[in-house]
Motif scaffolding. Sequence first.
Motif, PDB file in Angstrom:
ATOM      1  N   ALA A   1      -3.312  20.768   0.541  1.00 23.56           N
ATOM      2  CA  ALA A   1      -2.679  21.584  -0.495  1.00 23.56           C
ATOM      3  C   ALA A   1      -1.157  21.455  -0.457  1.00 23.56           C
ATOM      4  O   ALA A   1      -0.523  21.751   0.552  1.00 23.56           O
ATOM      5  CB  ALA A   1      -3.094  23.042  -0.328  1.00 23.56           C
ATOM      6  N   MET A   2      -0.605  20.985  -1.564  1.00 24.12           N
ATOM      7  CA  MET A   2       0.839  20.955  -1.769  1.00 24.12           C
ATOM      8  C   MET A   2       1.112  21.354  -3.215  1.00 24.12           C
ATOM      9  O   MET A   2       0.287  21.108  -4.107  1.00 24.12           O
ATOM     10  CB  MET A   2       1.417  19.557  -1.482  1.00 24.12           C
ATOM     11  CG  MET A   2       1.363  19.160  -0.019  1.00 24.12           C
ATOM     12  SD  MET A   2       2.359  17.685   0.380  1.00 24.12           S
ATOM     13  CE  MET A   2       1.541  16.437  -0.596  1.00 24.12           C
ATOM     14  N   PRO A   3       2.271  21.991  -3.490  1.00 17.56           N
ATOM     15  CA  PRO A   3       2.515  22.523  -4.839  1.00 17.56           C
ATOM     16  C   PRO A   3       2.438  21.476  -5.951  1.00 17.56           C
ATOM     17  O   PRO A   3       2.058  21.803  -7.072  1.00 17.56           O
ATOM     18  CB  PRO A   3       3.940  23.107  -4.727  1.00 17.56           C
ATOM     19  CG  PRO A   3       4.105  23.428  -3.274  1.00 17.56           C
ATOM     20  CD  PRO A   3       3.330  22.378  -2.547  1.00 17.56           C
ATOM     21  N   GLN A   4       2.785  20.237  -5.656  1.00 16.49           N
ATOM     22  CA  GLN A   4       2.835  19.221  -6.707  1.00 16.49           C
ATOM     23  C   GLN A   4       1.495  18.519  -6.944  1.00 16.49           C
ATOM     24  O   GLN A   4       1.431  17.590  -7.755  1.00 16.49           O
ATOM     25  CB  GLN A   4       3.900  18.180  -6.353  1.00 16.49           C
ATOM     26  CG  GLN A   4       5.318  18.740  -6.270  1.00 16.49           C
ATOM     27  CD  GLN A   4       5.824  19.244  -7.609  1.00 16.49           C
ATOM     28  OE1 GLN A   4       5.514  18.674  -8.655  1.00 16.49           O
ATOM     29  NE2 GLN A   4       6.584  20.322  -7.587  1.00 16.49           N
ATOM     30  N   ASN A   5       0.440  18.917  -6.265  1.00 20.96           N
ATOM     31  CA  ASN A   5      -0.870  18.307  -6.492  1.00 20.96           C
ATOM     32  C   ASN A   5      -1.349  18.554  -7.918  1.00 20.96           C
ATOM     33  O   ASN A   5      -1.120  19.631  -8.486  1.00 20.96           O
ATOM     34  CB  ASN A   5      -1.904  18.864  -5.509  1.00 20.96           C
ATOM     35  CG  ASN A   5      -1.720  18.307  -4.105  1.00 20.96           C
ATOM     36  OD1 ASN A   5      -0.885  17.442  -3.873  1.00 20.96           O
ATOM     37  ND2 ASN A   5      -2.511  18.813  -3.165  1.00 20.96           N
ATOM     38  N   VAL A   6      -2.016  17.563  -8.492  1.00 15.92           N
ATOM     39  CA  VAL A   6      -2.603  17.703  -9.827  1.00 15.92           C
ATOM     40  C   VAL A   6      -4.044  17.223  -9.769  1.00 15.92           C
ATOM     41  O   VAL A   6      -4.444  16.503  -8.853  1.00 15.92           O
ATOM     42  CB  VAL A   6      -1.812  16.903 -10.890  1.00 15.92           C
ATOM     43  CG1 VAL A   6      -0.402  17.439 -11.050  1.00 15.92           C
ATOM     44  CG2 VAL A   6      -1.772  15.426 -10.534  1.00 15.92           C
ATOM     45  N   ASP A   7      -4.821  17.625 -10.760  1.00 19.88           N
ATOM     46  CA  ASP A   7      -6.221  17.205 -10.830  1.00 19.88           C
ATOM     47  C   ASP A   7      -6.319  15.776 -11.345  1.00 19.88           C
ATOM     48  O   ASP A   7      -5.485  15.303 -12.120  1.00 19.88           O
ATOM     49  CB  ASP A   7      -7.011  18.133 -11.753  1.00 19.88           C
ATOM     50  CG  ASP A   7      -7.110  19.542 -11.206  1.00 19.88           C
ATOM     51  OD1 ASP A   7      -7.038  19.703  -9.974  1.00 19.88           O
ATOM     52  OD2 ASP A   7      -7.234  20.492 -12.012  1.00 19.88           O
ATOM     53  N   GLY A   8      -7.382  15.095 -10.921  1.00 18.66           N
ATOM     54  CA  GLY A   8      -7.691  13.793 -11.483  1.00 18.66           C
ATOM     55  C   GLY A   8      -6.910  12.655 -10.862  1.00 18.66           C
ATOM     56  O   GLY A   8      -6.410  12.730  -9.737  1.00 18.66           O
ATOM     57  N   PHE A   9      -6.794  11.570 -11.647  1.00 18.22           N
ATOM     58  CA  PHE A   9      -6.180  10.330 -11.187  1.00 18.22           C
ATOM     59  C   PHE A   9      -5.273   9.783 -12.289  1.00 18.22           C
ATOM     60  O   PHE A   9      -5.352  10.201 -13.445  1.00 18.22           O
ATOM     61  CB  PHE A   9      -7.249   9.273 -10.859  1.00 18.22           C
ATOM     62  CG  PHE A   9      -8.168   9.658  -9.735  1.00 18.22           C
ATOM     63  CD1 PHE A   9      -7.959   9.164  -8.449  1.00 18.22           C
ATOM     64  CD2 PHE A   9      -9.255  10.506  -9.952  1.00 18.22           C
ATOM     65  CE1 PHE A   9      -8.799   9.505  -7.419  1.00 18.22           C
ATOM     66  CE2 PHE A   9     -10.107  10.851  -8.921  1.00 18.22           C
ATOM     67  CZ  PHE A   9      -9.868  10.357  -7.647  1.00 18.22           C
ATOM     68  N   THR A  10      -4.423   8.841 -11.913  1.00 17.14           N
ATOM     69  CA  THR A  10      -3.620   8.097 -12.882  1.00 17.14           C
ATOM     70  C   THR A  10      -3.853   6.609 -12.675  1.00 17.14           C
ATOM     71  O   THR A  10      -4.068   6.150 -11.549  1.00 17.14           O
ATOM     72  CB  THR A  10      -2.120   8.407 -12.763  1.00 17.14           C
ATOM     73  OG1 THR A  10      -1.689   8.144 -11.421  1.00 17.14           O
ATOM     74  CG2 THR A  10      -1.834   9.857 -13.113  1.00 17.14           C
ATOM     75  N   LEU A  11      -3.812   5.854 -13.775  1.00 18.17           N
ATOM     76  CA  LEU A  11      -4.023   4.411 -13.753  1.00 18.17           C
ATOM     77  C   LEU A  11      -2.731   3.715 -14.156  1.00 18.17           C
ATOM     78  O   LEU A  11      -2.042   4.139 -15.098  1.00 18.17           O
ATOM     79  CB  LEU A  11      -5.143   4.010 -14.720  1.00 18.17           C
ATOM     80  CG  LEU A  11      -6.490   4.714 -14.540  1.00 18.17           C
ATOM     81  CD1 LEU A  11      -7.474   4.222 -15.589  1.00 18.17           C
ATOM     82  CD2 LEU A  11      -7.045   4.490 -13.149  1.00 18.17           C
ATOM     83  N   HIS A  12      -2.419   2.620 -13.449  1.00 15.12           N
ATOM     84  CA  HIS A  12      -1.173   1.885 -13.693  1.00 15.12           C
ATOM     85  C   HIS A  12      -1.456   0.386 -13.662  1.00 15.12           C
ATOM     86  O   HIS A  12      -2.425  -0.068 -13.062  1.00 15.12           O
ATOM     87  CB  HIS A  12      -0.124   2.231 -12.628  1.00 15.12           C
ATOM     88  CG  HIS A  12       0.073   3.706 -12.425  1.00 15.12           C
ATOM     89  ND1 HIS A  12       1.069   4.421 -13.043  1.00 15.12           N
ATOM     90  CD2 HIS A  12      -0.615   4.606 -11.656  1.00 15.12           C
ATOM     91  CE1 HIS A  12       1.000   5.685 -12.681  1.00 15.12           C
ATOM     92  NE2 HIS A  12      -0.013   5.823 -11.839  1.00 15.12           N
ATOM     93  N   MET A  13      -0.568  -0.362 -14.298  1.00 13.91           N
ATOM     94  CA  MET A  13      -0.583  -1.824 -14.220  1.00 13.91           C
ATOM     95  C   MET A  13       0.831  -2.298 -13.929  1.00 13.91           C
ATOM     96  O   MET A  13       1.812  -1.692 -14.390  1.00 13.91           O
ATOM     97  CB  MET A  13      -1.103  -2.445 -15.519  1.00 13.91           C
ATOM     98  CG  MET A  13      -2.612  -2.387 -15.664  1.00 13.91           C
ATOM     99  SD  MET A  13      -3.247  -3.451 -16.983  1.00 13.91           S
ATOM    100  CE  MET A  13      -2.433  -2.818 -18.409  1.00 13.91           C
ATOM    101  N   SER A  14       0.935  -3.393 -13.182  1.00 11.48           N
ATOM    102  CA  SER A  14       2.237  -3.840 -12.701  1.00 11.48           C
ATOM    103  C   SER A  14       3.172  -4.261 -13.826  1.00 11.48           C
ATOM    104  O   SER A  14       4.372  -4.048 -13.755  1.00 11.48           O
ATOM    105  CB  SER A  14       2.062  -4.995 -11.712  1.00 11.48           C
ATOM    106  OG  SER A  14       1.400  -6.084 -12.345  1.00 11.48           O
ATOM    107  N   ASN A  15       2.657  -4.884 -14.888  1.00 12.41           N
ATOM    108  CA  ASN A  15       3.528  -5.369 -15.950  1.00 12.41           C
ATOM    109  C   ASN A  15       3.492  -4.470 -17.188  1.00 12.41           C
ATOM    110  O   ASN A  15       3.807  -4.897 -18.292  1.00 12.41           O
ATOM    111  CB  ASN A  15       3.154  -6.802 -16.339  1.00 12.41           C
ATOM    112  CG  ASN A  15       1.743  -6.894 -16.912  1.00 12.41           C
ATOM    113  OD1 ASN A  15       0.979  -5.929 -16.846  1.00 12.41           O
ATOM    114  ND2 ASN A  15       1.398  -8.039 -17.470  1.00 12.41           N
TER     115      ASN A  15
END
Length: 428
Positions: A219-233
């Motif tokens: 538990a930390m205040p900046q935690n959020v639900d779910g995930f994020t997806l990224h691509m390098s370019n």
Amino acid sequence: MSRMMFVKGAAQRTLIEYFHKTSLNGFGLLYFIRKRRIQRLFWFAFITFGILFAGLSVLAMILQYLNHPIMTSLSEDIFFEENVEFPALTICSGYKLSRRKVANYADELSNAKGQSKDYWLRQLTLLEGYFESFAISPQVGRNLQNALNSTNLASELQKLSPSCDTLIVHCEVNDLNRNCSEIFTLKNTIQGFCCGLENQNLTGELTITLDSSQEDAFAMPQNVDGFTLHMSNWLGRLSIQPGELANIELQIYELQANPQLRDYNLDERRCYFHDEGINQADCLTQCRLKAYIINCQCIPPFPFSADSVNSTHKYCNLTNIDCMQLVDFNWSPDECVNCLPLCHGLFHRMVKNVYGYMHPWRSRISFYYTNKHIPIYQQNELYNWYQMLSNIGGVLSICIGCSFISGFELLYFLSYRLWLNFRNIQMQ
């Protein structure tokens, strides 16, 4: 008779000769209908309007060329690839640290330093300052760093991060089960330690099931639900909420640049060839790194490795939190004026389509290419010199009937005929 009067007389005589003998019919009418004042006035106004319109059109054309000399257009050619490989995907959890791993670390600290485990668990929540510098005050950060007495806490953060095996619980490639640890590995990114897709020449369809329960979340205040997806370019990102069933469409296109664009400077073409620079996303990361090095004489733990960057630079720790806050507050991508996109290459983006929901403790997403026909965009010069000449000539021809011969004729009357008339008047 003064010299000025000679010049005035020569200019008047030359102008009459020009209107009488010019190949521009519209201008010639000003001479032949000189006794019909109303018609002459109308024709003069019409010619004046044509000259003004042609001048403004040519000026707009030149300004457009100077401001945007490069044109990007969709080519008629479409590249077909049967087996398109997946790009460098990265999946980041909404929480940064594993509850089980942090609890074990708190036990180690309690045994080594004497305070209780609960005390260290409360203190370790301040590690959020590594991920979000404004989450803690500089004094609190210094106190924690001194209490931990760790010279390389960045390596500890990797040990405390959730493993990819706990975040990605099931993987399928083209409907065949695969070991997720063979496909994904923990990587250091600007979002923290995330699960990156290994370069295994994967093609077809990739389906993964994510553990969105956050049962192992510290538990930390900046935690959020779910995930994020990224691509390098790709500078964008996608979010995956708990329980979502989603298809991620991978869209790809190819950008090709005419080699002649190398003749333009960077301010005009606004892109790099491969031998001139790196892609824009990596350049922005490196630009931000330089801001930390200049201002703090250290590198942040994300997304850099001290060994891969420069061994002379140490990692920033919580004693540098005030400096890191200053950089985070003032730094902007606009400062990185040399970070430009590549002129040619393959580029991707992701589009999410949610088609249902399952238990909120799980999320299931499928990656695939929507089309194996890759559109090709070409970057070329807006105008070549002969196209520019042709466009200007077309405008002048339509508006005032002017051509190259007409222009040479005008120069002839403004130079030789004017001098000849001036000399004849002097002799008289």
